[in-house]
Write a protein that holds these residues in place. Structure first.
Motif, mmCIF file in Angstrom:
data_model
loop_
_atom_site.group_PDB
_atom_site.id
_atom_site.type_symbol
_atom_site.label_atom_id
_atom_site.label_comp_id
_atom_site.label_asym_id
_atom_site.label_seq_id
_atom_site.Cartn_x
_atom_site.Cartn_y
_atom_site.Cartn_z
ATOM 1 N N ASP A 197 7.621 -2.458 5.988
ATOM 2 C CA ASP A 197 7.737 -3.688 5.207
ATOM 3 C C ASP A 197 6.685 -3.744 4.103
ATOM 4 O OD1 ASP A 197 9.901 -4.878 6.646
ATOM 5 O OD2 ASP A 197 8.496 -5.306 8.277
ATOM 6 N N GLU A 198 5.443 -3.371 4.466
ATOM 7 C CA GLU A 198 4.357 -3.486 3.507
ATOM 8 C C GLU A 198 3.536 -2.203 3.480
ATOM 9 O OE1 GLU A 198 2.122 -6.835 4.780
ATOM 10 O OE2 GLU A 198 3.555 -8.312 4.023
ATOM 11 N N GLU A 199 2.734 -2.091 2.483
ATOM 12 C CA GLU A 199 1.812 -0.961 2.381
ATOM 13 C C GLU A 199 0.863 -0.976 3.568
ATOM 14 O OE1 GLU A 199 -1.314 1.017 -0.854
ATOM 15 O OE2 GLU A 199 -0.331 -0.901 -1.299
ATOM 16 N N GLY A 200 0.652 0.202 4.168
ATOM 17 C CA GLY A 200 -0.238 0.312 5.312
ATOM 18 C C GLY A 200 0.466 0.234 6.652
ATOM 19 N N ASP A 201 1.799 0.009 6.665
ATOM 20 C CA ASP A 201 2.523 -0.097 7.930
ATOM 21 C C ASP A 201 2.611 1.249 8.655
ATOM 22 O OD1 ASP A 201 2.921 -2.773 7.625
ATOM 23 O OD2 ASP A 201 5.046 -2.642 7.086
ATOM 24 N N CYS A 202 2.884 2.330 7.926
ATOM 25 C CA CYS A 202 3.131 3.617 8.561
ATOM 26 C C CYS A 202 3.223 4.696 7.480
ATOM 27 C CB CYS A 202 4.423 3.586 9.375
ATOM 28 S SG CYS A 202 5.862 3.106 8.372
ATOM 29 N N ALA A 258 -14.393 3.821 1.175
ATOM 30 C CA ALA A 258 -13.577 3.645 2.380
ATOM 31 C C ALA A 258 -12.110 3.487 2.004
ATOM 32 C CB ALA A 258 -14.051 2.423 3.156
ATOM 33 N N ASP A 259 -11.235 4.129 2.777
ATOM 34 C CA ASP A 259 -9.805 3.990 2.540
ATOM 35 C C ASP A 259 -9.370 2.559 2.854
ATOM 36 O OD1 ASP A 259 -9.797 6.641 1.946
ATOM 37 O OD2 ASP A 259 -8.887 7.294 3.830
ATOM 38 N N PRO A 260 -8.374 2.051 2.143
ATOM 39 C CA PRO A 260 -7.892 0.698 2.447
ATOM 40 C C PRO A 260 -7.249 0.609 3.839
ATOM 41 C CG PRO A 260 -6.472 1.788 0.841
ATOM 42 C CD PRO A 260 -7.679 2.645 0.994
ATOM 43 N N TYR A 261 -6.750 1.722 4.330
ATOM 44 C CA TYR A 261 -6.174 1.807 5.670
ATOM 45 C C TYR A 261 -6.017 3.272 6.007
ATOM 46 C CZ TYR A 261 -2.121 2.175 2.575
ATOM 47 O OH TYR A 261 -1.277 2.534 1.566
ATOM 48 N N GLY A 267 -13.843 13.782 10.671
ATOM 49 C CA GLY A 267 -13.981 13.275 12.034
ATOM 50 C C GLY A 267 -13.114 12.088 12.349
ATOM 51 N N SER A 268 -12.390 11.580 11.349
ATOM 52 C CA SER A 268 -11.579 10.383 11.585
ATOM 53 C C SER A 268 -10.260 10.701 12.273
ATOM 54 C CB SER A 268 -11.284 9.686 10.250
ATOM 55 O OG SER A 268 -10.536 10.535 9.397
ATOM 56 N N ASN A 269 -9.816 11.980 12.212
ATOM 57 C CA ASN A 269 -8.531 12.397 12.793
ATOM 58 C C ASN A 269 -7.401 11.517 12.288
ATOM 59 O OD1 ASN A 269 -6.961 14.151 14.370
ATOM 60 N ND2 ASN A 269 -6.909 12.677 16.048
ATOM 61 N N THR A 270 -7.371 11.299 10.978
ATOM 62 C CA THR A 270 -6.323 10.504 10.360
ATOM 63 C C THR A 270 -5.577 11.357 9.337
ATOM 64 O OG1 THR A 270 -7.873 9.673 8.694
ATOM 65 C CG2 THR A 270 -7.553 8.340 10.691
ATOM 66 N N ILE A 271 -4.389 10.890 8.958
ATOM 67 C CA ILE A 271 -3.552 11.594 7.997
ATOM 68 C C ILE A 271 -4.172 11.499 6.595
ATOM 69 C CG2 ILE A 271 -1.310 11.562 6.827
ATOM 70 C CD1 ILE A 271 -1.116 12.688 9.621
ATOM 71 N N LEU A 272 -4.171 12.627 5.876
ATOM 72 C CA LEU A 272 -4.617 12.608 4.488
ATOM 73 C C LEU A 272 -3.412 12.286 3.620
ATOM 74 C CD1 LEU A 272 -6.967 15.227 2.795
ATOM 75 C CD2 LEU A 272 -5.530 13.591 1.582
ATOM 76 N N ASP A 273 -3.383 11.070 3.137
ATOM 77 C CA ASP A 273 -2.268 10.548 2.352
ATOM 78 C C ASP A 273 -2.741 10.346 0.911
ATOM 79 O OD1 ASP A 273 -0.336 8.980 1.109
ATOM 80 O OD2 ASP A 273 -0.842 7.166 2.241
ATOM 81 N N PRO A 274 -2.202 11.075 -0.065
ATOM 82 C CA PRO A 274 -2.670 10.923 -1.449
ATOM 83 C C PRO A 274 -2.404 9.553 -2.045
ATOM 84 C CG PRO A 274 -0.712 12.326 -1.353
ATOM 85 C CD PRO A 274 -1.161 12.112 0.061
ATOM 86 N N TYR A 275 -1.543 8.754 -1.408
ATOM 87 C CA TYR A 275 -1.240 7.432 -1.939
ATOM 88 C C TYR A 275 -2.067 6.318 -1.296
ATOM 89 C CZ TYR A 275 2.872 9.728 -3.981
ATOM 90 O OH TYR A 275 3.711 10.565 -4.687
ATOM 91 N N SER A 276 -2.903 6.668 -0.307
ATOM 92 C CA SER A 276 -3.801 5.657 0.259
ATOM 93 C C SER A 276 -5.245 6.132 0.292
ATOM 94 C CB SER A 276 -3.356 5.274 1.679
ATOM 95 O OG SER A 276 -3.466 6.387 2.564
ATOM 96 N N GLU A 277 -5.474 7.424 0.024
ATOM 97 C CA GLU A 277 -6.837 7.965 0.068
ATOM 98 C C GLU A 277 -7.693 7.386 -1.057
ATOM 99 O OE1 GLU A 277 -10.091 9.443 1.121
ATOM 100 O OE2 GLU A 277 -8.349 10.048 2.317
ATOM 101 N N SER A 278 -8.909 6.987 -0.682
ATOM 102 C CA SER A 278 -9.903 6.543 -1.663
ATOM 103 C C SER A 278 -11.035 7.549 -1.632
ATOM 104 C CB SER A 278 -10.399 5.134 -1.322
ATOM 105 O OG SER A 278 -11.400 4.725 -2.240
ATOM 106 N N PRO A 279 -11.074 8.518 -2.568
ATOM 107 C CA PRO A 279 -12.035 9.623 -2.467
ATOM 108 C C PRO A 279 -13.493 9.214 -2.504
ATOM 109 C CG PRO A 279 -10.297 10.109 -4.049
ATOM 110 C CD PRO A 279 -10.167 8.668 -3.710
ATOM 111 N N SER A 280 -13.812 8.117 -3.197
ATOM 112 C CA SER A 280 -15.218 7.751 -3.383
ATOM 113 C C SER A 280 -15.671 6.594 -2.513
ATOM 114 C CB SER A 280 -15.465 7.399 -4.851
ATOM 115 O OG SER A 280 -14.632 6.326 -5.261
#
Length: 631
Positions: A111-116, A95-98, A80-93
């Motif tokens: 520039d930094e992690e979480g920008d895009c 909340a995702d960091p972003y 329900g979040s309608n967000t991209i599933l990114d294997p490098y930011s996903e936290s399976p267990s």
């Protein structure tokens, strides 16, 4: 007024693999590198003269932007979040960091992690000199955090030595979800390489491995001519250096095919480039190609099987994991000696049982080669009789709104006789336009409950009608139109359905449907006669559901069933003349015998094989189920 309900559920849970077109893999008959070449001919862009042939239709690199925005959505960890599933930011267990919003947070600079997010080539572009179709192949392109993509760079995948991490500005190491960059561990299954490698989190290691196996197969005839790459050995058959082959094989076995991979494989085939990743459809192909020596070693016997926590219709099982020389892939669950269920876990809740009945369980472990362990210890438990048999057999759809614009909602009702406080076993899925695959998996929030005789409403986030009745908002599962089938699943087994899975014909376009109050149970075959139809955007009944069943003096004491266990002839004795429907189902939920009687009668069970069956006895709108044992 006393109600009786069917207690039948399909007693099987298996790993669900992709919906593969009939005949797609018919020519894949070999082993070793012969099989690899046969698979290459199935998935390439050349007409190889196969009886069933689909050609890889390259859509171009830029087309991947729309594919990712439409299909690489997180419907698995944060539904329900309608967000991209990114294997490098996903936290399976947790909340995702972003999170990234499709399209609006796509970029080329960061520039930094979480920008895009941008597109990562799992096999670096430099390996194949940015040529197509490799560069635009959807199977080997994933949406990833831009900074982490740059952090990984062109390094191979491996097992990072935590004492030799690499430092870079603008990013932590490990990254915010635990991915790492550093020197290879050079120990155990990763021994033989000391250079810098990138290691994703465990949840996606199998995904990466199966992408590499696909790539080595799809481009078998070109790969030996490309530039040097640490993971490749310059050959067209083995393709991989021994160290990295061992790593990929280990990751493939430790992280089995996921529903996310299955859905993506279907989306690529049906909606994008017309070819499939064979190692998602058939994980066993990996061993047959890269480790063709027959595996004859059986897994160790599962131990410490415990049956516990009985309810009126379920029993929990848990056991200690087995070991194997390659890997244990699943466990078969035997109920009273009959192979009835399969799971990849070491715990399982057995559904669909009869109340006040003893069941005995044993477990066997299986490996990828089909070798089976010996039976575990036997564990027996008796289901309770706390009155939930007076409720419905399970959750079911009770209302459907296909209104104007985004005014769309689904209502699920609970008439089981008990509050359901754990909905983790239940999911919803969609089959679009008659496609032979389920997609857009919806899982209930972890804190969701449905009290007895209450409902749960899931609506589109932009819906504007009856908003006070909504329990959850989810745009993915409410993206249906009037011709899309919607399924309610328990333990990934379909238990109720809206529409026809095999048809794109309209069944409920621009209308509201409310389940009739005489309906007591879910069904896997849609019947419009079970529904009342109302105008578009009519949600008068949304948020509650009425169930009114016939009053019938009907209980097991008024029906004689003997002998049980039965050998050939089963006697049915009715206390009163009454039209009575007798249906017998095997443990897989398949109806194997049916008879309508009006007086005491007999049923010939001679054609049934020995084992356990569920006998459903129905009079009017009331029904009960009883376990039947065939000698």
């Amino acid at each position: 007024m006393k109600h009786f309900y069917t207690l039948l559920l399909t007693l099987i849970v298996t790993t669900t693999f992709a919906q593969v077109p009939t005949g797609y893999y018919d020519s894949a008959t070999g082993t070793g590198f012969t099989l690899k070449t046969q698979l290459k001919e199935i998935i390439d862009n050349v007409n190889d003269g196969l009886d069933t042939e689909y050609l890889h239709d390259d859509q171009g690199y830029d087309a991947m932007d729309a594919f990712i925005a439409n299909y690489d959505i997180d419907n698995y960890y944060e539904t329900g979040s309608n967000t991209i599933l990114d294997p490098y930011s996903e936290s399976p267990s947790g909340a995702d960091p972003y999170n990234f919003t499709p399209v609006t947070q796509e970029c080329g600079e960061y520039d930094e992690e979480g920008d895009c997010y941008n597109k990562e080539h799992v096999i670096p572009q430099s390996v194949f000199n940015r040529q197509i179709p490799m560069r635009s192949d959807a199977h080997s392109l994933l949406p990833t955090d831009g900074r982490v993509n740059g952090f990984r760079s062109n390094y191979p995948f491996g097992v990072v030595n935590n004492s030799q991490l690499v430092s870079q500005t603008g990013i932590s190491n490990p990254t915010q979800n635990g991915s790492k960059l550093g020197n290879n561990l050079n120990s155990g299954y990763s021994a033989g390489y000391t250079g810098i490698v990138f290691e994703p989190i465990d949840e996606f290691k199998g995904d990466i491995a199966r992408i590499y196996f696909y790539f080595a197969t799809r481009y078998e005839d070109q790969i030996s001519n490309w530039g040097s790459y640490a993971m490749f050995n310059g050959t067209s058959n083995t393709v991989f250096e021994n160290t990295f082959l061992n790593i990929l094989l280990e990751w493939h076995n430790m992280d089995p095919v996921s529903q996310k991979e299955i859905d993506r494989n279907n989306d690529i085939f049906y909606n994008h480039q017309d070819n499939r990743n064979p190692f998602i459809d058939h994980p066993e192909y990996v061993t047959l190609i890269w480790n063709p020596t027959p595996d004859n070693e059986v897994p160790s016997t599962p131990t410490n099987l415990v049956a516990s926590n009985p309810s009126d219709n379920s029993i929990d099982l848990s056991w200690n994991a087995s070991t194997d020389n390659i890997a244990v892939v699943s466990y078969d669950i035997y109920i009273d000696g009959v192979n009835s269920l399969n799971t990849t876990s070491t715990s399982f809740t057995v559904p669909g049982l009869s109340s006040n009945t003893e069941y005995c369980f044993t477990i066997k472990a299986k490996d990828a080669a089909g070798n089976e362990s010996s039976f575990s210890n036997q564990a027996c438990e008796t289901t309770t009789d706390n009155g939930s048999s007076e409720g419905g057999v399970d959750l079911f759809f009770s209302e459907y709104i296909e209104g104007s614009g985004t005014n769309k909602a689904l209502e699920i009702a609970n008439f089981t006789g008990s509050n359901i406080t754990d909905l983790s076993a239940y999911t919803l899925k969609i089959s679009f336009n008659g496609n032979a695959s389920w997609t857009n998996v919806y899982s209930f929030p972890s804190n969701a409950i449905i009290n007895n005789e209450d409902v749960y409403v899931i609506a589109n986030g932009s819906s504007t009608v009856c908003t006070s009745e909504y329990d959850d908002l989810n745009n993915s599962i409410t993206s249906f139109n009037g011709n899309d089938a919607i399924g309610l699943f328990k333990n990934d087994v379909l238990i109720d359905i809206l529409g026809d899975f095999n048809s794109d014909a309209d069944y409920a376009k621009d209308i509201t449907l409310v389940r009739k109050p005489t309906v007591s149970e879910p069904t896997t075959t849609f019947n419009i006669a079970e529904w009342d139809s109302f105008p578009q955007n009519d949600c008068t009944d949304l948020g509650d559901h009425t169930q009114t069943l016939s009053t019938i003096d009907f209980n097991i004491a008024n029906i004689g069933i003997y002998p049980n266990p039965v050998k050939n002839i089963l006697n049915i004795k009715l206390a009163n003349q009454q039209e009575t429907q007798i249906d017998i189902f095997n443990v897989l939920g398949k109806k194997v015998l049916s008879k309508t009687i009006y007086n005491s009668s007999t049923i010939n069970t001679q054609e049934l094989t020995s084992g356990i069956y569920i006998m459903k006895i129905k009079q009017g709108n009331a029904s009960i189920s009883k376990k039947l044992i065939k000698k």
